[in-house]
Design a protein around this motif. Structure first.
Motif, mmCIF file in Angstrom:
data_model
loop_
_atom_site.group_PDB
_atom_site.id
_atom_site.type_symbol
_atom_site.label_atom_id
_atom_site.label_comp_id
_atom_site.label_asym_id
_atom_site.label_seq_id
_atom_site.Cartn_x
_atom_site.Cartn_y
_atom_site.Cartn_z
ATOM 1 N N TYR A 78 -22.435 -45.783 33.843
ATOM 2 C CA TYR A 78 -22.022 -45.507 32.660
ATOM 3 C C TYR A 78 -23.335 -45.047 32.008
ATOM 4 O O TYR A 78 -23.383 -43.822 31.259
ATOM 5 C CB TYR A 78 -21.383 -46.581 31.825
ATOM 6 N N SER A 122 -24.957 -46.390 22.659
ATOM 7 C CA SER A 122 -24.990 -44.915 22.385
ATOM 8 C C SER A 122 -25.047 -44.346 20.781
ATOM 9 O O SER A 122 -25.695 -43.780 20.570
ATOM 10 C CB SER A 122 -23.970 -44.069 23.222
ATOM 11 N N ASP A 148 -17.749 -55.095 20.944
ATOM 12 C CA ASP A 148 -17.108 -54.505 22.102
ATOM 13 C C ASP A 148 -16.694 -55.824 22.965
ATOM 14 O O ASP A 148 -17.243 -56.809 23.047
ATOM 15 C CB ASP A 148 -18.743 -53.983 23.077
ATOM 16 N N ASP A 178 -12.537 -58.338 21.481
ATOM 17 C CA ASP A 178 -11.381 -57.287 22.266
ATOM 18 C C ASP A 178 -10.289 -56.786 21.226
ATOM 19 O O ASP A 178 -9.509 -57.815 20.723
ATOM 20 C CB ASP A 178 -10.791 -58.190 23.292
ATOM 21 N N SER A 200 -17.094 -43.961 18.874
ATOM 22 C CA SER A 200 -17.450 -42.831 19.711
ATOM 23 C C SER A 200 -16.797 -43.017 21.052
ATOM 24 O O SER A 200 -17.157 -43.851 21.884
ATOM 25 C CB SER A 200 -19.150 -42.899 20.043
HETATM 26 C C1 LIG Z 1 -16.324 -44.806 26.993
HETATM 27 S S1 LIG Z 1 -17.255 -46.356 26.360
HETATM 28 C C2 LIG Z 1 -17.601 -45.696 24.775
HETATM 29 C C3 LIG Z 1 -19.280 -46.336 24.627
HETATM 30 C C4 LIG Z 1 -20.025 -45.615 23.629
HETATM 31 N N1 LIG Z 1 -19.382 -45.676 22.186
HETATM 32 C C5 LIG Z 1 -20.221 -44.481 23.777
HETATM 33 O O1 LIG Z 1 -19.882 -43.388 23.130
HETATM 34 O O2 LIG Z 1 -20.993 -44.136 24.914
HETATM 35 C C6 LIG Z 1 -15.895 -47.562 25.878
HETATM 36 C C7 LIG Z 1 -16.486 -48.922 25.439
HETATM 37 O O3 LIG Z 1 -15.306 -49.586 24.640
HETATM 38 C C8 LIG Z 1 -15.347 -50.876 25.354
HETATM 39 N N2 LIG Z 1 -13.912 -51.599 25.133
HETATM 40 C C9 LIG Z 1 -13.042 -51.075 26.316
HETATM 41 N N3 LIG Z 1 -12.018 -51.843 25.858
HETATM 42 C C10 LIG Z 1 -12.074 -52.466 24.862
HETATM 43 C C11 LIG Z 1 -11.367 -53.339 23.839
HETATM 44 N N4 LIG Z 1 -10.151 -53.661 24.174
HETATM 45 N N5 LIG Z 1 -11.903 -54.175 22.781
HETATM 46 C C12 LIG Z 1 -13.180 -53.758 22.529
HETATM 47 N N6 LIG Z 1 -13.992 -52.877 23.328
HETATM 48 C C13 LIG Z 1 -13.593 -52.215 24.430
HETATM 49 C C14 LIG Z 1 -16.022 -50.778 26.678
HETATM 50 O O4 LIG Z 1 -16.649 -52.054 27.121
HETATM 51 C C15 LIG Z 1 -17.009 -49.886 26.422
HETATM 52 O O5 LIG Z 1 -18.287 -50.085 25.959
#
Ligand SMILES: C[S@@+](CC[C@H](N)C(=O)[O-])C[C@H]1O[C@@H](n2cnc3c(N)ncnc32)[C@H](O)[C@@H]1O
Length: 302
Positions: A78, A122, A148, A178, A200
């Motif tokens: 990632y 990020s 997160d 979560d 994001s």
């Molecule tokens: C696609 S990544 C985006 C990360 C960062 N914001 C970026 O733009 O690179 C999605 C993020 O959401 C978190 N995530 C996924 N499901 C979640 C949930 N149910 N509650 C909180 N965080 C969650 C993941 O662990 C991950 O860090």
């Protein structure tokens, strides 16, 4: 590691970019992957890059499993592929907001930011890049909540933080939460006091997990509990399903749109060079993401 001064800041003649910060984090994550998988680390990382691509292709499907980032190979994949460009898009979107306002965005020396789904860092390094490059912003102290569900990101964040050495006084908090578990966010309130919330590439990640309206309830709680004047930054892939869902959420909550765009072709700024990732570029048969169709919204709570 010598005195880094943070994304976008100059050290003598040198400007530190997001890709250079990402390289530092990748070195740590790579060591973790080698610890876990030995000589198979590269194979595992390649597999996890494929896993992420496949998972991101199914985000609208309600019966999919949540994307799992726990494995160090997945987190390496990632960060390698997405963190630099996503961070830079955040910096660019903030710059667009500044142009729209015709004045600095923040009028306070002490800023509170909540990055929802911000575990990989990020959003935060994008904000730091914006602040470093826009000297009229007066922010001296930054308190950040990285919210997160994946606790393993806390280590990654620690690495990015340790590499920054920025002139801004940083107070970073990783908050495991979560959004599909109301027990996680009903009783944790501090992150709701932010001046700026970033989302994001997060709305797309959780939209289809809205079973029984739990994710919608989360958004309405965030928007309803935030203070008057709070800003919200949404950016995501251009898929209209996510934009429409999110537009419905903020309109329902009565937020105001300051500026936005849909499917705007976007690259990281010309200062960002993927070559700073060095030898990693030749190992996995994939380049980091650069170009995208970006959709974004900058909103304010009245
Ligand atoms: C696609 S990544 C985006 C990360 C960062 N914001 C970026 O733009 O690179 C999605 C993020 O959401 C978190 N995530 C996924 N499901 C979640 C949930 N149910 N509650 C909180 N965080 C969650 C993941 O662990 C991950 O860090």
């Amino acid at each position: 590691m010598d005195a880094w001064q943070g994304a976008g800041r100059t050290q003598g003649e040198r400007t530190v970019t997001i890709f250079q910060l990402v390289k530092i984090v990748l070195d740590t994550l790579y060591a973790e992957a080698v610890d876990a998988f030995g000589k198979d680390a590269d194979t595992q990382i390649k597999e996890q890059m494929a896993y992420l691509t496949t998972s991101y292709g199914k985000l609208t499907s309600a019966d999919r499993k949540p994307v799992d980032y726990k494995n160090p190979a997945t987190r390496f994949a990632y960060v390698y592929k997405y963190v630099a460009s996503h961070g830079d898009y955040v910096a660019q979107v903030l710059y667009t907001l500044r142009l729209e306002l015709g004045a600095p965005i923040f009028d306070q020396e002490s800023l509170r930011v909540t990055c929802i789904g911000g575990g990989p860092g990020s959003d935060f390094i994008g904000l730091l890049k914006y602040l470093a490059e826009n000297k009229k912003e007066q922010v001296q102290k930054l308190t950040c909540y990285l919210v997160d569900r994946e606790k393993a990101w806390a280590d990654t964040w620690t690495e990015i933080h340790a590499s920054l050495g920025t002139e801004i006084q940083l107070n970073a908090n990783f908050q495991p939460l979560d959004v599909t578990e109301p027990e996680d966010w009903k009783y944790q309130k501090k992150f709701l006091q932010a001046d700026l919330f970033t989302m994001s590439y997060f709305v797309s990640e959780v939209m289809a997990l809205d079973k029984g309206g739990v994710v919608t309830a989360f958004w309405q709680t965030i928007f309803g509990s935030a203070k008057s004047g709070a800003l919200f930054l949404y950016d995501d892939n251009g898929h209209e399903t996510f934009n429409n869902y999110f537009d419905h959420q903020w309109k329902t909550a009565g937020l105001e749109l300051i500026v936005g765009a849909t499917n705007e072709l976007t690259w990281p700024g010309s200062d960002e060079q993927k070559d700073d990732l060095g030898d990693y570029l030749n190992r996995f048969g994939q380049m980091p993401k650069l170009k995208t169709q970006l959709s974004y919204r900058l909103l304010r709570k009245p």
